[in-house]
Design a protein around this motif. Structure first.
Motif, PDB file in Angstrom:
ATOM      1  N   LYS A   2       0.814  -1.212   0.000  1.00  0.00           N
ATOM      2  CA  LYS A   2       0.000   0.000   0.000  1.00  0.00           C
ATOM      3  C   LYS A   2       0.847   1.262   0.000  1.00  0.00           C
ATOM      4  CE  LYS A   2      -3.942   2.088   2.363  1.00  0.00           C
ATOM      5  NZ  LYS A   2      -4.943   1.930   3.458  1.00  0.00           N
ATOM      6  N   ASN A   3       1.872   1.312   0.871  1.00  0.00           N
ATOM      7  CA  ASN A   3       2.661   2.546   0.984  1.00  0.00           C
ATOM      8  C   ASN A   3       4.168   2.327   0.879  1.00  0.00           C
ATOM      9  OD1 ASN A   3       3.326   1.447   3.531  1.00  0.00           O
ATOM     10  ND2 ASN A   3       1.610   2.537   4.501  1.00  0.00           N
ATOM     11  N   GLY A   4       4.616   1.076   0.721  1.00  0.00           N
ATOM     12  CA  GLY A   4       6.034   0.795   0.533  1.00  0.00           C
ATOM     13  C   GLY A   4       6.845   0.701   1.800  1.00  0.00           C
ATOM     14  N   LYS A   5       6.234   0.943   2.961  1.00  0.00           N
ATOM     15  CA  LYS A   5       7.009   0.901   4.208  1.00  0.00           C
ATOM     16  C   LYS A   5       7.475  -0.517   4.499  1.00  0.00           C
ATOM     17  CE  LYS A   5       4.802   4.908   6.359  1.00  0.00           C
ATOM     18  NZ  LYS A   5       4.016   5.398   7.520  1.00  0.00           N
ATOM     19  N   GLN A   6       8.693  -0.611   5.051  1.00  0.00           N
ATOM     20  CA  GLN A   6       9.228  -1.925   5.372  1.00  0.00           C
ATOM     21  C   GLN A   6       8.516  -2.497   6.590  1.00  0.00           C
ATOM     22  OE1 GLN A   6      13.479  -2.086   5.706  1.00  0.00           O
ATOM     23  NE2 GLN A   6      13.524  -4.282   6.165  1.00  0.00           N
ATOM     24  N   ILE A   7       8.196  -3.783   6.501  1.00  0.00           N
ATOM     25  CA  ILE A   7       7.541  -4.490   7.596  1.00  0.00           C
ATOM     26  C   ILE A   7       8.607  -5.270   8.350  1.00  0.00           C
ATOM     27  CG2 ILE A   7       5.803  -6.213   8.190  1.00  0.00           C
ATOM     28  CD1 ILE A   7       4.397  -5.492   5.539  1.00  0.00           C
ATOM     29  N   GLY A   8       8.833  -4.915   9.594  1.00  0.00           N
ATOM     30  CA  GLY A   8       9.862  -5.570  10.387  1.00  0.00           C
ATOM     31  C   GLY A   8      11.252  -5.124   9.964  1.00  0.00           C
ATOM     32  N   SER A   9      12.239  -5.962  10.237  1.00  0.00           N
ATOM     33  CA  SER A   9      13.638  -5.649   9.931  1.00  0.00           C
ATOM     34  C   SER A   9      14.125  -6.519   8.773  1.00  0.00           C
ATOM     35  CB  SER A   9      14.511  -5.872  11.166  1.00  0.00           C
ATOM     36  OG  SER A   9      14.397  -7.220  11.608  1.00  0.00           O
ATOM     37  N   THR A  10      15.345  -6.250   8.347  1.00  0.00           N
ATOM     38  CA  THR A  10      15.935  -7.004   7.247  1.00  0.00           C
ATOM     39  C   THR A  10      16.423  -8.362   7.728  1.00  0.00           C
ATOM     40  OG1 THR A  10      16.638  -4.929   6.227  1.00  0.00           O
ATOM     41  CG2 THR A  10      17.682  -6.950   5.444  1.00  0.00           C
ATOM     42  N   GLY A  11      16.011  -9.415   7.012  1.00  0.00           N
ATOM     43  CA  GLY A  11      16.459 -10.758   7.352  1.00  0.00           C
ATOM     44  C   GLY A  11      17.679 -11.146   6.541  1.00  0.00           C
ATOM     45  N   SER A  12      18.311 -12.248   6.916  1.00  0.00           N
ATOM     46  CA  SER A  12      19.514 -12.713   6.224  1.00  0.00           C
ATOM     47  C   SER A  12      19.489 -14.236   6.129  1.00  0.00           C
ATOM     48  CB  SER A  12      20.777 -12.258   6.960  1.00  0.00           C
ATOM     49  OG  SER A  12      21.935 -12.689   6.282  1.00  0.00           O
ATOM     50  N   LEU A  13      19.732 -14.756   4.926  1.00  0.00           N
ATOM     51  CA  LEU A  13      19.763 -16.194   4.673  1.00  0.00           C
ATOM     52  C   LEU A  13      21.149 -16.581   4.179  1.00  0.00           C
ATOM     53  CD1 LEU A  13      16.427 -16.415   2.625  1.00  0.00           C
ATOM     54  CD2 LEU A  13      16.688 -16.431   5.114  1.00  0.00           C
ATOM     55  N   ASN A  14      21.641 -17.724   4.614  1.00  0.00           N
ATOM     56  CA  ASN A  14      22.956 -18.202   4.188  1.00  0.00           C
ATOM     57  C   ASN A  14      22.799 -19.278   3.110  1.00  0.00           C
ATOM     58  OD1 ASN A  14      24.536 -16.624   6.016  1.00  0.00           O
ATOM     59  ND2 ASN A  14      23.956 -18.027   7.666  1.00  0.00           N
ATOM     60  N   VAL A  15      23.504 -19.101   2.004  1.00  0.00           N
ATOM     61  CA  VAL A  15      23.518 -20.083   0.921  1.00  0.00           C
ATOM     62  C   VAL A  15      24.973 -20.323   0.528  1.00  0.00           C
ATOM     63  CG1 VAL A  15      21.225 -19.501   0.064  1.00  0.00           C
ATOM     64  CG2 VAL A  15      23.205 -18.263  -0.804  1.00  0.00           C
TER      65      VAL A  15
END
Length: 549
Positions: A241-254
């Motif tokens: 709707k407005n582009g605001k980030q939901i929560g914080s940035t996550g990180s995945l290891n590959v």
């Protein structure tokens, strides 16, 4: 009788009174009948008048709608059109959407230049951007007229259109610089919202961007974006709707360069990340919980027990499918739910998304493009695979989706940057296949610089190819679609230099398929000619198309 006669003789005046009374009653009855007849006659005249008045009004209404009130004009689509942009470079994005809602598909693309087209006379300075900059442009599918044009960013990393709810309207999401995310209303070109994110340096956007169920409760679907930096994948969840980030940035290891595909087994959602050696699975619930630190119950945030049983929750590897040298992972529609097509360097496997069991395996080496869906037999879904069989050589195969059996194959000379195939559904519930390459007869396949030729194949003639066109230009993007519902089959070519190359002429062309079919060259794949060449052209020219849901 004697009594009546004697009574008449005795009372003569009484008899005359009775007769007079009877005559009076008869006269009254006659007057009543005459009056009723007069009333019925007047009523009949009113009915006749009402009938003719109604008929006259109906005729006036029919005449008004037929001749006076104009009918809605149906857009007349030109068979071919061409737009040129000087001193520009083209991005590898080509979207087909109905921008102006006239029930005819339009074309949205991006290019980089100092100024836009002469139709809008826009420049980079209008948006406070240094010159040259990236422009987003929507072009009418009917005649090539520019519908809207906007300077959008310094550079474009990815653009995706057709997102149904983006700021409350159908839109395009652009990932670029200096503003990380820009949502644009695809109907008007107006910016819906902008959002700055720290993606870091030397990042790669994992595509396509995924639309997820509404997780912030604002009634609009949300977005999840994956950014690869080295061996880590950053996860960003944003409000649609407005582009605001939901929560914080996550990180995945590959363990290397990754790509991904989103699957929906049952009512749950999973993201499969694949590298050359491994396959990782994350549920949307896990990603949302990692970003927000909350456990909530929402539709789409459920987990599939069978999948959870096969996921190593320490590494998130999907154990039965983590085989080496994975080239592509694609989702294939099944009868009840999606299946997984896993393509490695030597094989292609179809895996049930319900129980993760292998349904079939096909030996195929060095697949060079993403699998494509089509129909060789009526309503039987097939997979189109292109595999490298030598220097500048490829093999195109149509594989039945249910069994893995090869229905048809063709060997072609091919360039490294050759566009991937395209399919169009036909009214006989099969597909027309459009393939790029260069066909040569057996015994003369050695070519150092293959030409780029577009061929048409339809399963009604398994031993015939139609050569539609020969292109020597650099093709940036290619797509084929029905510009109107079940009709007006066309293909679109975006040609010119790409970012990092010297600016030059960028051209966007739409061409109706029938125009090329009527002038095509018939190529016999075998020595058996069942019909004349002109008969084949005429029959494929009259071919009707089907818009599948």
């Amino acid at each position: 009788m004697d009594n009546k006669d004697s009574e008449a003789e005795i009372h003569p005046l009484k008899t005359e009174d009775v007769k007079a009374q009877e005559n009076h009653e008869n006269s009254v009855e006659r007057r009543i009948i005459i009056k009723q007849s007069s009333q019925l006659s007047r009523l009949s005249r009113w009915r006749t008048a009402a009938f003719f008045i109604s008929l006259f009004l109906c005729l006036i209404i029919v005449f008004a709608f037929s001749f006076i009130i104009p009918c809605p004009e149906r857009p007349v689509s030109e068979r071919t059109w061409l737009r040129n942009y000087d001193n520009a470079v083209a991005y590898r994005f080509l979207a087909i959407e109905d921008v102006n809602e006239d029930k005819v598909q339009d074309v949205i693309f991006a290019f980089k230049a100092s100024n836009g087209s002469s139709s809008f006379n826009s420049s980079c300075l209008d948006e406070g951007l240094p010159s040259p900059c990236a422009f987003i442009t929507a072009v009418s599918g009917t005649n090539g007229r520019v519908l809207w044009e906007r300077p959008a960013a310094m550079e474009v990393g990815w653009m995706q259109c057709g997102i149904k709810q983006l700021g409350g309207a159908p839109g395009c999401l652009l990932v670029g610089q200096p503003v990380a995310l820009t949502a644009v209303d695809q109907r008007t070109g107006e910016v819906q919202w902008r959002q700055s994110d720290d993606f870091g340096a030397n990042y790669t956007v994992l595509t396509p961007l995924s639309v997820i169920p509404d997780v912030d409760g604002d009634g609009v679907q949300d977005l999840i974006i994956f950014i690869a930096t080295g061996d880590k994948i950053k996860t960003f969840i944003h409000s649609g709707k407005n582009g605001k980030q939901i929560g914080s940035t996550g990180s995945l290891n590959v363990d290397g360069e990754a790509r991904y595909v989103m699957l929906s087994p049952g009512s749950s959602h999973y993201f499969l990340f694949y590298t050359a050696n491994s396959l990782y699975a994350y549920s949307l619930k896990d990603l949302y919980s990692a970003a927000t630190g909350m456990e909530i119950k929402l539709p789409g945030l459920e987990q599939d027990p069978q999948w959870e049983k096969n996921i190593d929750h320490t590494t998130h590897r999907l154990s039965p499918l983590s085989t080496g040298d994975i080239r592509y992972v694609a989702k294939i529609p099944g009868r009840s739910r999606e299946n997984i097509l896993l393509v490695s360097s030597e094989t292609a496997m179809l895996i049930s998304a319900q129980n993760l069991q292998t349904l079939w395996t096909l030996n195929v080496s060095r697949v060079m493009s993403e699998p494509l869906l089509g129909y060789y037999k009526p309503d039987v879904l097939d997979v189109v695979l292109e595999s490298e069989i030598g220097p500048n050589r490829k093999k195109v195969m149509i594989v039945e989706g249910g069994s893995g059996a090869v229905q048809w194959d063709l060997k072609l000379n091919s360039r490294a940057e050759s566009p991937r195939p395209a399919t169009l559904s036909t009214a006989d519930h099969r597909s027309t296949f459009l393939i790029w390459g260069e066909y040569q007869v057996a015994g003369n396949e050695t070519v150092t610089a293959p030409l780029q030729k577009l061929y048409l194949f339809h399963p009604s003639y398994t031993n015939v190819l139609l050569e539609l066109r020969n292109s020597t230009d650099q093709i940036v993007a290619f797509n084929a679609t029905l510009f109107e519902r079940s009709r007006h089959a066309c293909y679109v070519l975006l040609r010119g230099p790409q970012p990092g190359e010297e600016p030059g002429l960028v051209s966007l062309m739409k061409r109706k398929l029938k125009e090329d079919v009527s002038e095509s060259r018939v190529i016999w794949l075998s020595q058996v000619a069942v019909d004349s060449e002109q008969y084949i052209r005429d029959r494929l020219y009259r071919m009707r198309f089907l818009s599948r849901v």
